[in-house]
Design an enzyme around this catalytic site. Sequence first.
Site, PDB file in Angstrom:
ATOM      1  N   GLY A  21       0.809  -1.292   0.135  1.00  0.00           N
ATOM      2  CA  GLY A  21      -0.143   0.249  -0.076  1.00  0.00           C
ATOM      3  C   GLY A  21       0.582   1.234   0.430  1.00  0.00           C
ATOM      4  O   GLY A  21       0.368   2.262   0.632  1.00  0.00           O
ATOM      5  N   ALA A  22       2.087   1.393  -1.263  1.00  0.00           N
ATOM      6  CA  ALA A  22       2.474   2.237  -1.211  1.00  0.00           C
ATOM      7  C   ALA A  22       3.208   3.201  -1.743  1.00  0.00           C
ATOM      8  O   ALA A  22       3.388   4.371  -1.996  1.00  0.00           O
ATOM      9  CB  ALA A  22       4.346   1.221  -0.860  1.00  0.00           C
ATOM     10  N   SER A  23       1.355   3.627  -2.206  1.00  0.00           N
ATOM     11  CA  SER A  23       1.310   4.516  -4.208  1.00  0.00           C
ATOM     12  C   SER A  23       1.321   5.491  -3.445  1.00  0.00           C
ATOM     13  O   SER A  23       1.505   6.760  -3.705  1.00  0.00           O
ATOM     14  CB  SER A  23       0.704   3.841  -4.177  1.00  0.00           C
ATOM     15  OG  SER A  23      -0.980   4.242  -4.650  1.00  0.00           O
ATOM     16  N   ARG A  24       0.649   6.002  -1.954  1.00  0.00           N
ATOM     17  CA  ARG A  24       0.530   7.263  -1.765  1.00  0.00           C
ATOM     18  C   ARG A  24       0.454   7.414   0.183  1.00  0.00           C
ATOM     19  O   ARG A  24       0.739   6.379   0.475  1.00  0.00           O
ATOM     20  CB  ARG A  24      -1.234   7.796  -2.459  1.00  0.00           C
ATOM     21  CG  ARG A  24      -1.770   6.998  -2.351  1.00  0.00           C
ATOM     22  CD  ARG A  24      -3.405   7.367  -3.158  1.00  0.00           C
ATOM     23  NE  ARG A  24      -4.067   6.116  -2.335  1.00  0.00           N
ATOM     24  CZ  ARG A  24      -5.078   6.293  -2.897  1.00  0.00           C
ATOM     25  NH1 ARG A  24      -6.241   7.113  -3.184  1.00  0.00           N
ATOM     26  NH2 ARG A  24      -5.882   5.511  -2.382  1.00  0.00           N
ATOM     27  N   VAL A  73      -3.352  -8.083  -2.022  1.00  0.00           N
ATOM     28  CA  VAL A  73      -2.379  -8.400  -0.935  1.00  0.00           C
ATOM     29  C   VAL A  73      -3.353  -9.441  -0.122  1.00  0.00           C
ATOM     30  O   VAL A  73      -3.297 -10.569   0.769  1.00  0.00           O
ATOM     31  CB  VAL A  73      -2.427  -7.281   0.492  1.00  0.00           C
ATOM     32  CG1 VAL A  73      -0.864  -6.259  -0.010  1.00  0.00           C
ATOM     33  CG2 VAL A  73      -3.512  -7.174   1.275  1.00  0.00           C
ATOM     34  N   ASN A  99       1.560  -2.124   5.702  1.00  0.00           N
ATOM     35  CA  ASN A  99       0.152  -1.008   5.531  1.00  0.00           C
ATOM     36  C   ASN A  99      -0.846  -0.810   4.804  1.00  0.00           C
ATOM     37  O   ASN A  99      -1.755   0.050   4.592  1.00  0.00           O
ATOM     38  CB  ASN A  99       1.575   0.287   5.115  1.00  0.00           C
ATOM     39  CG  ASN A  99       1.180   1.256   4.677  1.00  0.00           C
ATOM     40  OD1 ASN A  99       0.736   2.135   5.577  1.00  0.00           O
ATOM     41  ND2 ASN A  99       0.502   1.475   3.715  1.00  0.00           N
ATOM     42  N   TYR A 171     -12.986  -1.673  11.550  1.00  0.00           N
ATOM     43  CA  TYR A 171     -11.837  -1.115  11.206  1.00  0.00           C
ATOM     44  C   TYR A 171     -10.493  -1.336  12.321  1.00  0.00           C
ATOM     45  O   TYR A 171     -10.387  -2.436  12.511  1.00  0.00           O
ATOM     46  CB  TYR A 171     -11.703   0.445  10.954  1.00  0.00           C
ATOM     47  CG  TYR A 171     -10.122   0.458  11.111  1.00  0.00           C
ATOM     48  CD1 TYR A 171      -9.448   1.245   9.830  1.00  0.00           C
ATOM     49  CD2 TYR A 171      -9.536   1.700  11.569  1.00  0.00           C
ATOM     50  CE1 TYR A 171      -7.876   1.404   9.523  1.00  0.00           C
ATOM     51  CE2 TYR A 171      -9.117   2.357  11.809  1.00  0.00           C
ATOM     52  CZ  TYR A 171      -7.755   1.772  10.418  1.00  0.00           C
ATOM     53  OH  TYR A 171      -6.596   2.599  10.147  1.00  0.00           O
ATOM     54  N   LYS A 175      -7.915  -4.265  13.191  1.00  0.00           N
ATOM     55  CA  LYS A 175      -6.623  -3.926  13.079  1.00  0.00           C
ATOM     56  C   LYS A 175      -6.105  -4.427  14.809  1.00  0.00           C
ATOM     57  O   LYS A 175      -4.773  -4.432  14.862  1.00  0.00           O
ATOM     58  CB  LYS A 175      -6.186  -1.887  13.539  1.00  0.00           C
ATOM     59  CG  LYS A 175      -6.061  -0.957  12.029  1.00  0.00           C
ATOM     60  CD  LYS A 175      -5.496  -1.518  11.288  1.00  0.00           C
ATOM     61  CE  LYS A 175      -5.005  -0.467  10.512  1.00  0.00           C
ATOM     62  NZ  LYS A 175      -3.413  -1.237   9.662  1.00  0.00           N
TER      63      LYS A 175
END
Length: 265
Positions: A21-24, A73, A99, A171, A175
């Site tokens: 999840g590292a694009s933004r 993922v 992430n 959520y 988590k």
Amino acid sequence: MNKTALAIPALLTDKVAIVTGASRGLGAQIATQMAAAGASVCVNYLNSKDAAETVVADIIAAGGQAFAYQGDVTRLEQMQGMAAEVVERFGGIDILVNNALPNYQFNPSAAYTSIETVKWAHFSQQIDGIVQGAVNTVQAVLPQMKTQQMGKIINISTNLIYNPVVTYYDYTTAKSALIGLTRNLAVELGQYGIRVNLLAGGLLKTTDASSLTTEEVFDYIANTTPLRQATSVTDFANSVLLMASDLSAAITGQSIAVDGGLTMP
């Protein structure tokens, strides 16, 4: 890259990292700062190809090494393909940062903020994306980390699991499950030199999730923390660098809040 990032020491020289999840947002900042610390980085993304490629381009322009990899993922075979590509390109996998997050709206009036209206479908979407996603990525990188007899796995959570100021049932439940996963992984994988920890952030200044947050809210949060400041995305990413580096070699199985002391689990 901001001034704090420019001062990053070379804590991750010759390390290889995957950030999901590292694009933004936070994921992009973690990937960027890991590269600045010397790591070769796989920038994982699901849909945001252009954004991921921009992150990679920025890293390369700054003298780092990175590539973008599209992968879901929640699909084990796709994560296994990603791990194989990382090993082929960089020769190993030293760090995994979990992430990635399913699509979510932090809306305090949504149905999933009340036990009377939340549906199991809300829970299952978050559990599949957060917990199953982390399990899949760990299973994908584990053969390489066991071969190396070392590795760092860092799970990203939220301080809402310690202090649910808004009751996001789906959520925060998903988590929270990452704490149990982190502890079990730490116990089983320690024998292979693999450390597993969890970092829980608060309202970060600023990400996509907090982009609509007013300065008044940030000021309120700052005034309620011991440090009298809201945690920045850069500060949180620096904490990830610490846990990914050899400096944290004696730390495993921990869940640590990175929120200026707002919560003290």
